[in-house]
Scaffold this motif. Structure first.
Motif, PDB file in Angstrom:
ATOM      1  N   THR A  93       0.811  -1.226   0.000  1.00 56.62           N
ATOM      2  CA  THR A  93       0.000   0.000   0.000  1.00 56.62           C
ATOM      3  C   THR A  93       0.837   1.264   0.000  1.00 56.62           C
ATOM      4  OG1 THR A  93      -0.077   0.039   2.422  1.00 56.62           O
ATOM      5  CG2 THR A  93      -1.788  -1.204   1.287  1.00 56.62           C
ATOM      6  N   GLY A  94       2.094   1.165   0.457  1.00 53.57           N
ATOM      7  CA  GLY A  94       2.924   2.359   0.562  1.00 53.57           C
ATOM      8  C   GLY A  94       2.511   3.257   1.716  1.00 53.57           C
ATOM      9  N   ARG A  95       1.614   2.812   2.576  1.00 51.69           N
ATOM     10  CA  ARG A  95       1.156   3.630   3.712  1.00 51.69           C
ATOM     11  C   ARG A  95       2.147   3.525   4.864  1.00 51.69           C
ATOM     12  NH1 ARG A  95      -4.748   1.611   4.893  1.00 51.69           N
ATOM     13  NH2 ARG A  95      -4.307   2.874   6.760  1.00 51.69           N
ATOM     14  N   ALA A  96       2.591   4.697   5.334  1.00 49.06           N
ATOM     15  CA  ALA A  96       3.621   4.722   6.375  1.00 49.06           C
ATOM     16  C   ALA A  96       3.095   4.245   7.725  1.00 49.06           C
ATOM     17  CB  ALA A  96       4.175   6.139   6.520  1.00 49.06           C
ATOM     18  N   ASP A  97       1.746   4.199   7.923  1.00 47.44           N
ATOM     19  CA  ASP A  97       1.235   3.774   9.223  1.00 47.44           C
ATOM     20  C   ASP A  97       1.504   2.301   9.495  1.00 47.44           C
ATOM     21  OD1 ASP A  97      -0.420   2.858   7.280  1.00 47.44           O
ATOM     22  OD2 ASP A  97      -2.299   3.491   8.222  1.00 47.44           O
ATOM     23  N   HIS A  98       1.954   1.528   8.479  1.00 46.76           N
ATOM     24  CA  HIS A  98       2.344   0.144   8.711  1.00 46.76           C
ATOM     25  C   HIS A  98       3.723   0.045   9.351  1.00 46.76           C
ATOM     26  CE1 HIS A  98      -1.002  -1.918   6.768  1.00 46.76           C
ATOM     27  NE2 HIS A  98      -0.973  -0.974   5.829  1.00 46.76           N
ATOM     28  N   LEU A  99       4.541   1.091   9.209  1.00 46.52           N
ATOM     29  CA  LEU A  99       5.903   1.024   9.739  1.00 46.52           C
ATOM     30  C   LEU A  99       5.942   1.122  11.266  1.00 46.52           C
ATOM     31  CD1 LEU A  99       7.816   3.212   7.131  1.00 46.52           C
ATOM     32  CD2 LEU A  99       7.742   0.725   7.298  1.00 46.52           C
ATOM     33  N   GLY A 100       4.944   1.838  11.863  1.00 47.45           N
ATOM     34  CA  GLY A 100       4.917   1.953  13.320  1.00 47.45           C
ATOM     35  C   GLY A 100       4.774   0.602  13.999  1.00 47.45           C
ATOM     36  N   PRO A 101       3.746  -0.201  13.634  1.00 49.11           N
ATOM     37  CA  PRO A 101       3.635  -1.538  14.232  1.00 49.11           C
ATOM     38  C   PRO A 101       4.829  -2.426  13.897  1.00 49.11           C
ATOM     39  CG  PRO A 101       1.542  -0.887  13.267  1.00 49.11           C
ATOM     40  CD  PRO A 101       2.547   0.152  12.863  1.00 49.11           C
ATOM     41  N   TYR A 102       5.417  -2.223  12.706  1.00 45.17           N
ATOM     42  CA  TYR A 102       6.582  -3.029  12.333  1.00 45.17           C
ATOM     43  C   TYR A 102       7.744  -2.762  13.287  1.00 45.17           C
ATOM     44  CZ  TYR A 102      10.947  -3.888   9.804  1.00 45.17           C
ATOM     45  OH  TYR A 102      12.218  -4.266   9.467  1.00 45.17           O
ATOM     46  N   ARG A 103       8.035  -1.484  13.533  1.00 42.28           N
ATOM     47  CA  ARG A 103       9.138  -1.142  14.442  1.00 42.28           C
ATOM     48  C   ARG A 103       8.805  -1.561  15.886  1.00 42.28           C
ATOM     49  NH1 ARG A 103       8.835   3.751  11.263  1.00 42.28           N
ATOM     50  NH2 ARG A 103      10.546   3.801   9.727  1.00 42.28           N
ATOM     51  N   GLN A 104       7.524  -1.409  16.276  1.00 42.43           N
ATOM     52  CA  GLN A 104       7.132  -1.810  17.631  1.00 42.43           C
ATOM     53  C   GLN A 104       7.336  -3.307  17.842  1.00 42.43           C
ATOM     54  OE1 GLN A 104       3.096  -0.822  18.611  1.00 42.43           O
ATOM     55  NE2 GLN A 104       3.219  -1.665  20.670  1.00 42.43           N
ATOM     56  N   ALA A 105       6.968  -4.117  16.821  1.00 39.51           N
ATOM     57  CA  ALA A 105       7.180  -5.556  16.918  1.00 39.51           C
ATOM     58  C   ALA A 105       8.658  -5.886  17.019  1.00 39.51           C
ATOM     59  CB  ALA A 105       6.554  -6.259  15.708  1.00 39.51           C
ATOM     60  N   ARG A 106       9.509  -5.128  16.296  1.00 36.20           N
ATOM     61  CA  ARG A 106      10.953  -5.367  16.356  1.00 36.20           C
ATOM     62  C   ARG A 106      11.486  -5.064  17.759  1.00 36.20           C
ATOM     63  NH1 ARG A 106      14.147  -1.668  12.392  1.00 36.20           N
ATOM     64  NH2 ARG A 106      13.439  -0.174  13.966  1.00 36.20           N
ATOM     65  N   ASP A 107      11.012  -3.968  18.359  1.00 34.82           N
ATOM     66  CA  ASP A 107      11.473  -3.618  19.705  1.00 34.82           C
ATOM     67  C   ASP A 107      10.992  -4.646  20.732  1.00 34.82           C
ATOM     68  OD1 ASP A 107      12.639  -1.401  18.581  1.00 34.82           O
ATOM     69  OD2 ASP A 107      10.972  -0.056  19.085  1.00 34.82           O
TER      70      ASP A 107
END
Length: 470
Positions: A93-107
């Motif tokens: 989708t190219g939507r940046a709101d997917h990156l927040g949960p991605y980084r949170q899962a990594r942390d």
């Protein structure tokens, strides 16, 4: 036969006769080792129970930690899946709101791996620790792969990113991660199974120990109950005698209480009759004397005005003294036997009594009195209670204001005399407060109830509940 006992009492198949058991119990009870033996048995039971508790508690605590480790592994698997899902969502989708949960899962993955590693180190599970480090390597490789795809996508190199996805390096890493997690979960399951088996072994040991101690306790209890039965029979007999004596004393107390109540009513009636007699004598005898003296002075006045004019002030003073004596006589008669009570009723009699007390003491008296149907004796009791209360207020209270009320409360006539004076401690009232004690007995003789509510510095409230007539 044993010890000369009759044949009917001998039963070799059933063991010793009851008399032998009773003797054995008595000997054991009186033996100097009986108490130390009981203490030893109790100590053994406590030791077994405490040992079993400690072992079971430690094993259950270990099982809880294992369960938490399994939960951490499950959350690691879920977090990796969430990270991959949000990466794919961002790429599609190219939507940046997917990156927040991605980084949170990594942390979260990093924190959970550190927690698991600390738990394995604390419990000394070196094999699981080695497998966890392999899992950490695979997870790090997976995030490197996912981050590289995201960077290629952000740089506009979509074909390169797509080529990496088609190469399925990420799929291989995910399968390796799942396999490694399954290995760790299997290790945890085996450890949990071993722990549960150890708990059951401990419980079985406790069960055997408690059963053994229970058998010993039952033996001791059986020996004790036989002796206790005799004691219970003796206690029951003593309780029966005590209850009979208590019933006799209660009946005697009730009889004495009834006699005292009747005596109080008789004394109050006799006192009121004596007051009525004195009031009549004062009215008839002293009243006649004072009236005659006043008439004689009136006849002397004209003669003295002519012959002894200088004695007229003395004559006037004599008239005033006679008038004061007549007023005092009337007040004493009213105190002895209030005519207003029989002529005007309780409401008017109390209002007059309040007004006279206010004039005599200089204290304001708030009056709120209703006309209620009371028997003549109850009306006289209410009047005397207010009269006695005014006497106490005038002597001891140092009050600034007084209130008197008479109304209905729950089908009872409720009389209250309240002041804001010094008050007193009702717990120290004792029998020396004859006025208050007399009030109480007089009200109770009318089948009523009296309550004196007071405390030092908080004034006094005298409350009485009297039955009303239908």
């Amino acid at each position: 036969m044993l010890n000369g006992a009759p044949p009917a009492e001998v039963d070799n198949s059933a063991g010793p006769p009851p008399g032998r058991w009773a003797q054995a119990i008595e000997r054991l009870r009186r033996s100097p080792v009986a108490f130390p033996l009981a203490v030893l048995v109790a100590g053994a039971m406590l030791a077994i129970s405490e040992l079993g508790y400690r072992q079971s508690s430690g094993q259950l605590d270990s099982l809880v930690r294992m369960g938490r480790d399994r939960l951490e592994l499950t959350k690691i698997s879920r977090s990796i899946t969430d990270a991959e899902t949000n990466q794919r969502g961002y790429l599609l989708t190219g939507r940046a709101d997917h990156l927040g949960p991605y980084r949170q899962a990594r942390d979260e993955l990093e924190q959970r791996q550190q927690t698991l590693e600390a738990n394995y180190l604390r419990r000394g599970r070196q094999a699981s620790l080695a497998e966890l480090r392999k899992l950490r390597t695979l997870i790090d490789d997976k995030f490197v792969e996912m981050q590289l795809v995201i960077d290629l996508h952000d740089q506009g190199r979509h074909e390169a990113a797509l080529s990496m996805l088609q190469f399925d390096r990420g799929g291989e890493l995910m399968r390796g991660i799942r396999s490694q997690i399954d290995t760790l979960l299997e290790s945890e399951n085996q450890a949990i199974g071993a722990g549960i088996a150890s708990v059951f072994d401990t419980l079985m040991l406790n069960r055997i120990g408690v059963a053994s101690m229970s058998a010993i306790s039952l033996l001791v209890l059986g020996m004790y109950l036989r002796q206790r039965r005799t004691n219970d029979l003796q206690q029951d007999e003593q309780q029966r005698l005590i209850q009979a004596e208590r019933d006799r004393l209660e009946a005697q107390v009730q009889l004495r209480t009834q006699e005292l109540t009747e005596l109080t009513r008789h004394l109050e009636t006799a006192r009121e009759d004596e007051r009525a007699r004195l009031a009549r004598e004062l009215h008839d005898e002293l009243g006649a004397l004072l009236t005659a003296a006043k008439l004689d002075v009136a006849r002397m006045r004209p003669k003295m005005q002519q012959d002894l004019p200088d004695q007229m002030p003395r004559l006037a003073h004599l008239v005033e003294t006679l008038n004061s004596g007549i007023a005092l006589k009337r007040r004493i008669i009213e105190d002895l036997r209030p005519s207003t009570l029989s002529n005007l009723g309780l409401k008017a009699a109390l209002e007059i009594l309040c007004n006279e007390f206010a004039d005599r003491s200089g204290l304001p008296v708030a009056v709120a009195i209703e006309a209620l149907p009371l028997s003549p004796s109850a009306e006289l009791t209410a009047f005397r209670l207010v009269q006695e209360s005014f006497t106490n207020i005038g002597k001891y209270a140092n009050a600034r204001q007084v209130s008197v009320s008479l109304d209905i409360e729950d089908s009872w006539a409720h009389l209250v005399v309240r002041d804001d004076g010094d008050g007193f401690d009702t717990r120290r009232m004792g029998l020396k407060k004859h006025g208050l004690v007399g009030m109480r007995y007089r009200v109770e003789a009318e089948q009523g109830r009296l309550v004196v509510d007071s405390a030092p510095g908080r004034g006094t409230a005298v409350q009485a509940w009297l039955p009303m007539t239908l």
